[in-house]
Design a protein around this motif. Structure first.
Motif, PDB file in Angstrom:
ATOM      1  N   LEU A  47       0.920  -1.172  -0.068  1.00  0.00           N
ATOM      2  CA  LEU A  47       0.155   0.115  -0.012  1.00  0.00           C
ATOM      3  C   LEU A  47       0.833   1.402  -0.058  1.00  0.00           C
ATOM      4  O   LEU A  47       1.800   1.382   0.907  1.00  0.00           O
ATOM      5  CB  LEU A  47      -0.841   0.065   1.151  1.00  0.00           C
ATOM      6  CG  LEU A  47      -2.113  -1.102   1.430  1.00  0.00           C
ATOM      7  CD1 LEU A  47      -2.877  -0.777   2.574  1.00  0.00           C
ATOM      8  CD2 LEU A  47      -3.162  -0.358   0.170  1.00  0.00           C
ATOM      9  N   ASN A  48       0.852   2.003  -1.070  1.00  0.00           N
ATOM     10  CA  ASN A  48       1.422   3.276  -1.287  1.00  0.00           C
ATOM     11  C   ASN A  48       0.894   4.782  -0.765  1.00  0.00           C
ATOM     12  O   ASN A  48       1.167   5.513  -1.302  1.00  0.00           O
ATOM     13  CB  ASN A  48       2.309   3.344  -2.170  1.00  0.00           C
ATOM     14  CG  ASN A  48       1.169   3.320  -3.710  1.00  0.00           C
ATOM     15  OD1 ASN A  48      -0.018   3.425  -3.243  1.00  0.00           O
ATOM     16  ND2 ASN A  48       1.788   3.528  -4.721  1.00  0.00           N
ATOM     17  N   PHE A  49      -0.207   4.431  -0.066  1.00  0.00           N
ATOM     18  CA  PHE A  49      -0.810   5.560   0.510  1.00  0.00           C
ATOM     19  C   PHE A  49      -1.155   5.229   1.863  1.00  0.00           C
ATOM     20  O   PHE A  49      -1.439   4.253   2.360  1.00  0.00           O
ATOM     21  CB  PHE A  49      -1.918   5.857  -0.531  1.00  0.00           C
ATOM     22  CG  PHE A  49      -3.349   4.633  -0.665  1.00  0.00           C
ATOM     23  CD1 PHE A  49      -4.252   4.608   0.185  1.00  0.00           C
ATOM     24  CD2 PHE A  49      -2.868   3.709  -1.653  1.00  0.00           C
ATOM     25  CE1 PHE A  49      -4.941   3.686  -0.191  1.00  0.00           C
ATOM     26  CE2 PHE A  49      -3.824   2.831  -1.773  1.00  0.00           C
ATOM     27  CZ  PHE A  49      -4.814   2.680  -0.866  1.00  0.00           C
ATOM     28  N   LYS A  50      -1.336   6.555   2.398  1.00  0.00           N
ATOM     29  CA  LYS A  50      -1.806   6.711   3.815  1.00  0.00           C
ATOM     30  C   LYS A  50      -3.373   6.461   4.224  1.00  0.00           C
ATOM     31  O   LYS A  50      -4.196   6.639   3.394  1.00  0.00           O
ATOM     32  CB  LYS A  50      -1.348   8.151   4.296  1.00  0.00           C
ATOM     33  CG  LYS A  50      -1.473   8.230   5.755  1.00  0.00           C
ATOM     34  CD  LYS A  50      -1.034   9.592   6.121  1.00  0.00           C
ATOM     35  CE  LYS A  50      -1.351   9.918   7.641  1.00  0.00           C
ATOM     36  NZ  LYS A  50      -1.346  11.408   8.098  1.00  0.00           N
ATOM     37  N   PHE A  51      -3.369   5.704   5.294  1.00  0.00           N
ATOM     38  CA  PHE A  51      -4.950   5.590   5.849  1.00  0.00           C
ATOM     39  C   PHE A  51      -5.563   6.783   6.273  1.00  0.00           C
ATOM     40  O   PHE A  51      -5.209   7.824   6.879  1.00  0.00           O
ATOM     41  CB  PHE A  51      -4.760   4.673   7.125  1.00  0.00           C
ATOM     42  CG  PHE A  51      -6.126   4.389   7.612  1.00  0.00           C
ATOM     43  CD1 PHE A  51      -6.994   3.373   7.012  1.00  0.00           C
ATOM     44  CD2 PHE A  51      -6.576   5.135   9.089  1.00  0.00           C
ATOM     45  CE1 PHE A  51      -8.333   3.181   7.840  1.00  0.00           C
ATOM     46  CE2 PHE A  51      -7.696   4.692   9.482  1.00  0.00           C
ATOM     47  CZ  PHE A  51      -8.650   3.839   8.915  1.00  0.00           C
ATOM     48  N   GLU A  52      -6.823   6.939   5.578  1.00  0.00           N
ATOM     49  CA  GLU A  52      -7.453   8.300   5.694  1.00  0.00           C
ATOM     50  C   GLU A  52      -8.820   7.814   6.526  1.00  0.00           C
ATOM     51  O   GLU A  52      -9.707   7.115   6.075  1.00  0.00           O
ATOM     52  CB  GLU A  52      -8.082   8.738   4.472  1.00  0.00           C
ATOM     53  CG  GLU A  52      -6.954   9.550   3.549  1.00  0.00           C
ATOM     54  CD  GLU A  52      -6.502  10.866   4.133  1.00  0.00           C
ATOM     55  OE1 GLU A  52      -7.310  11.555   4.947  1.00  0.00           O
ATOM     56  OE2 GLU A  52      -5.474  11.170   3.643  1.00  0.00           O
ATOM     57  N   PRO A  53      -8.960   8.132   7.813  1.00  0.00           N
ATOM     58  CA  PRO A  53     -10.035   7.637   8.622  1.00  0.00           C
ATOM     59  C   PRO A  53     -11.379   8.358   7.970  1.00  0.00           C
ATOM     60  O   PRO A  53     -11.386   9.524   7.474  1.00  0.00           O
ATOM     61  CB  PRO A  53      -9.757   8.339  10.066  1.00  0.00           C
ATOM     62  CG  PRO A  53      -8.489   8.736  10.098  1.00  0.00           C
ATOM     63  CD  PRO A  53      -7.869   8.888   8.535  1.00  0.00           C
ATOM     64  N   ILE A  54     -12.342   7.366   8.072  1.00  0.00           N
ATOM     65  CA  ILE A  54     -13.818   8.137   7.849  1.00  0.00           C
ATOM     66  C   ILE A  54     -14.243   8.801   8.959  1.00  0.00           C
ATOM     67  O   ILE A  54     -14.874   7.972   9.894  1.00  0.00           O
ATOM     68  CB  ILE A  54     -14.454   6.841   7.279  1.00  0.00           C
ATOM     69  CG1 ILE A  54     -13.900   6.206   6.053  1.00  0.00           C
ATOM     70  CG2 ILE A  54     -16.083   7.323   6.859  1.00  0.00           C
ATOM     71  CD1 ILE A  54     -14.590   4.832   5.405  1.00  0.00           C
ATOM     72  N   GLU A  55     -14.042   9.769   9.070  1.00  0.00           N
ATOM     73  CA  GLU A  55     -14.630  10.593  10.164  1.00  0.00           C
ATOM     74  C   GLU A  55     -14.306  12.088   9.756  1.00  0.00           C
ATOM     75  O   GLU A  55     -13.867  12.544   8.810  1.00  0.00           O
ATOM     76  CB  GLU A  55     -13.485  10.417  11.546  1.00  0.00           C
ATOM     77  CG  GLU A  55     -12.002  10.896  11.297  1.00  0.00           C
ATOM     78  CD  GLU A  55     -11.294  10.575  12.389  1.00  0.00           C
ATOM     79  OE1 GLU A  55     -11.596   9.948  13.224  1.00  0.00           O
ATOM     80  OE2 GLU A  55      -9.987  11.062  12.093  1.00  0.00           O
ATOM     81  N   ILE A  56     -14.891  13.178  10.751  1.00  0.00           N
ATOM     82  CA  ILE A  56     -14.761  14.309  10.288  1.00  0.00           C
ATOM     83  C   ILE A  56     -13.677  14.883  11.130  1.00  0.00           C
ATOM     84  O   ILE A  56     -13.243  14.862  12.086  1.00  0.00           O
ATOM     85  CB  ILE A  56     -16.226  15.285  11.172  1.00  0.00           C
ATOM     86  CG1 ILE A  56     -17.171  14.627  10.616  1.00  0.00           C
ATOM     87  CG2 ILE A  56     -16.196  16.555  10.988  1.00  0.00           C
ATOM     88  CD1 ILE A  56     -18.588  15.063  11.314  1.00  0.00           C
ATOM     89  N   HIS A  57     -12.601  15.364  10.225  1.00  0.00           N
ATOM     90  CA  HIS A  57     -11.170  15.851  10.421  1.00  0.00           C
ATOM     91  C   HIS A  57     -11.342  17.017  11.080  1.00  0.00           C
ATOM     92  O   HIS A  57     -12.182  17.690  10.933  1.00  0.00           O
ATOM     93  CB  HIS A  57     -10.521  15.640   9.431  1.00  0.00           C
ATOM     94  CG  HIS A  57     -10.417  14.599   8.650  1.00  0.00           C
ATOM     95  ND1 HIS A  57      -9.054  13.613   8.462  1.00  0.00           N
ATOM     96  CD2 HIS A  57     -11.233  13.171   8.103  1.00  0.00           C
ATOM     97  CE1 HIS A  57      -9.143  12.388   7.964  1.00  0.00           C
ATOM     98  NE2 HIS A  57     -10.424  12.237   7.937  1.00  0.00           N
ATOM     99  N   ALA A  58     -10.373  17.114  11.920  1.00  0.00           N
ATOM    100  CA  ALA A  58      -9.993  18.375  12.550  1.00  0.00           C
ATOM    101  C   ALA A  58     -10.113  19.678  11.809  1.00  0.00           C
ATOM    102  O   ALA A  58     -10.419  20.700  12.084  1.00  0.00           O
ATOM    103  CB  ALA A  58      -8.712  18.478  13.598  1.00  0.00           C
TER     104      ALA A  58
END
Length: 193
Positions: free
Chosen positions: A95-106
């Motif tokens: 995996l060459n991309f970062k985990f992006e949480p499914i949430e409302i980001h800061a």
């Protein structure tokens, strides 16, 4: 005086509705995914674990030929396992991309609130909130969550892929259930061992 009271009610209501809710850390759902540039379309089931940075999908992809895959994304191990459900053949890639949480980001911006359906009767509609933020890869993310329980409804990404090509992915989530049915759902498929 009446105008001041109405103004204060309006400001308070907008402030309360624009406070980010806390999304579920683990859940399962039916999903639909669509890439507006390539025409890619998939529908399936998924399991999501924010804390462990894991996602499992079992999907049917429509195109020139329908294919089905069981994919496990282990972001914390930078590994993606993919089993072709027809041939049972497994492939593993980095995996060459970062985990992006499914949430409302800061860094999210509140876009507004709408009603899906109607609120004229019990169970006839739901209030959802839309939010936008810049992803870690520089793209723009638009997300919608229910205002009650913060359940994900949709997720769109506009940006570039690792090859520099434009991307516009859209995900819709249905039948979302908090938690996962079994912790083994995130085990590496047996055909990949």
């Amino acid at each position: 005086m009446r105008a001041i009271v109405i103004f204060l009610v309006f400001v308070t209501a907008n402030y309360v509705s624009s406070v980010p809710c806390v999304a579920l850390s683990t859940w399962e759902a039916t999903f639909e995914a669509h890439d507006h540039y390539t025409g890619y379309y998939a529908r399936g089931r998924m399991a999501y674990d924010k804390t462990g940075e894991k996602v499992r999908t079992v999907e049917a992809i429509k195109g020139n030929a329908t294919v089905a895959y069981d994919s496990l994304y282990l972001f914390n191990k930078h590994a993606h396992y993919r089993v072709d459900l027809k041939t049972k053949k497994c492939s593993k890639e980095a995996l060459n991309f970062k985990f992006e949480p499914i949430e409302i980001h800061a860094n999210s911006t509140y876009l507004g609130e709408v009603i899906i359906g109607s609120l004229n009767g019990i169970g006839t509609g739901v209030i959802v909130q839309s939010w936008a933020h810049k992803s870690s890869s520089g793209g723009q993310v638009f997300q919608t969550f229910t205002s009650h329980d913060c359940i994900p409804v949709s997720h769109s990404y506009y940006g570039k892929n690792s090859a520099g090509k434009d991307m516009h992915y859209h995900f819709d989530y249905y039948d979302v259930r908090p938690g996962v049915s079994s912790p083994e759902i995130f085990d590496v498929p047996k055909s990949c061992m």
